[in-house]
Write a protein that holds these residues in place. Structure first.
Motif, mmCIF file in Angstrom:
data_model
loop_
_atom_site.group_PDB
_atom_site.id
_atom_site.type_symbol
_atom_site.label_atom_id
_atom_site.label_comp_id
_atom_site.label_asym_id
_atom_site.label_seq_id
_atom_site.Cartn_x
_atom_site.Cartn_y
_atom_site.Cartn_z
ATOM 1 N N ALA A 46 -29.156 12.732 36.113
ATOM 2 C CA ALA A 46 -29.057 13.235 34.741
ATOM 3 C C ALA A 46 -29.371 12.125 33.744
ATOM 4 C CB ALA A 46 -27.664 13.804 34.488
ATOM 5 N N LEU B 257 -26.272 17.275 32.759
ATOM 6 C CA LEU B 257 -27.434 16.801 32.012
ATOM 7 C C LEU B 257 -27.259 17.028 30.520
ATOM 8 C CD1 LEU B 257 -30.327 15.737 31.749
ATOM 9 C CD2 LEU B 257 -31.153 18.032 32.320
ATOM 10 N N GLN C 263 -32.394 20.384 35.569
ATOM 11 C CA GLN C 263 -31.989 19.456 36.624
ATOM 12 C C GLN C 263 -31.600 20.225 37.887
ATOM 13 O OE1 GLN C 263 -30.435 15.563 36.736
ATOM 14 N NE2 GLN C 263 -28.341 16.285 37.038
#
Length: 253
Positions: free
Chosen positions: A18, A43, A99
């Motif tokens: 992240a 993230l 992500q």
């Protein structure tokens, strides 16, 4: 699941990536950011810190994750959304990030086409996806533990789910089919650090879909014990470290 995921897995497995993705996002100087498959906001929080002037809208298909993420990272706008049917206008964003979510999209080309639709001219799509299972030290140990607990029919979720979209050529082909131009493809290996291997096992067994796969086969304390014992034999009791490999892509609309 959200609590276990956030407590045991995010710091070890997801936060390092992240931080990397947020730094790449900030370098693009975005104004309006859409995050897909935001989960508990691992993230999201890094994006807001790295690009404080950006307006961040975080989405997830799972309403429980959206509720948890909204409470944890209230500075973002949170919405429940399906990546294949995004509830946003054409050209509403200049950056879309994701992500470790694209591998779970049922129709990746359709989802990527939706991402392109909501991006303005010159907008970017920035995301990562795990490499093959054997490049993730923690999950190699976890899979070995599952095979020890279920020698006849072990769960295969790790190989087919998180690590099921691990060929960068396929990813690039899907992006191209959706109308994107791939600007960057990076192979990235980071090291995770688990204070407790037993806690990491708990995170996987209770905070991910591995939980359902194990439950179908007869969950019980002996299963966790077998998984923990095998992971500890391979990684040590903790603190334990392991390499984790992923691919990072940046594509232009």
């Amino acid at each position: 699941m959200a609590v276990a995921y956030e407590q045991y897995l995010v710091p070890v497995v997801f936060r390092p990536f992240a931080e990397n993705l947020a730094a790449k996002a900030a370098a693009l100087r975005p104004g309006r950011v859409l995050e897909l498959a935001a989960g508990t906001g691992a993230l999201t929080s890094k994006l807001l810190a790295a690009a404080p002037s950006a307006e961040v809208t975080a989405t997830d298909l799972n309403e429980a994750m959206v509720a948890f993420g909204a409470a944890r990272v209230p500075a973002a706008v949170w919405r429940q959304a399906d990546a294949q049917r995004l509830p946003f206008a054409d050209g509403a964003f200049d950056l879309v990030v994701c992500q470790f979510g694209v591998m779970f999209f049922a129709d990746r080309v359709a989802a990527f086409a939706e991402v392109r639709r909501v991006l303005g001219a010159g907008g970017r799509f920035l995301f990562n996806t795990w490499g093959p299972l054997d490049t993730h030290g923690f999950e190699v140990a976890l899979q070995a533990g599952l095979e020890r607990a279920f020698p006849v029919d072990p769960p295969r979720f790790l190989a087919t789910g998180p690590h099921g979209y691990a060929d960068p050529a396929v990813v690039v082909a899907d992006l191209t089919a959706a109308g994107f131009s791939v600007e960057e493809e990076q192979k990235l290996t980071l090291e995770g650090r688990a204070p407790s291997v037993a806690d990491l096992a708990t995170g996987y067994l209770t905070g991910t879909p591995v939980r359902a796969a194990v439950g179908e086969r007869g969950d019980g304390p002996e299963v966790r014990a077998a998984v923990v014992e095998e992971m500890t034999a391979r990684l040590g009791p903790g603190p334990g470290t392991a390499p984790m490999m992923a691919y990072v892509f940046c594509a232009a609309a």
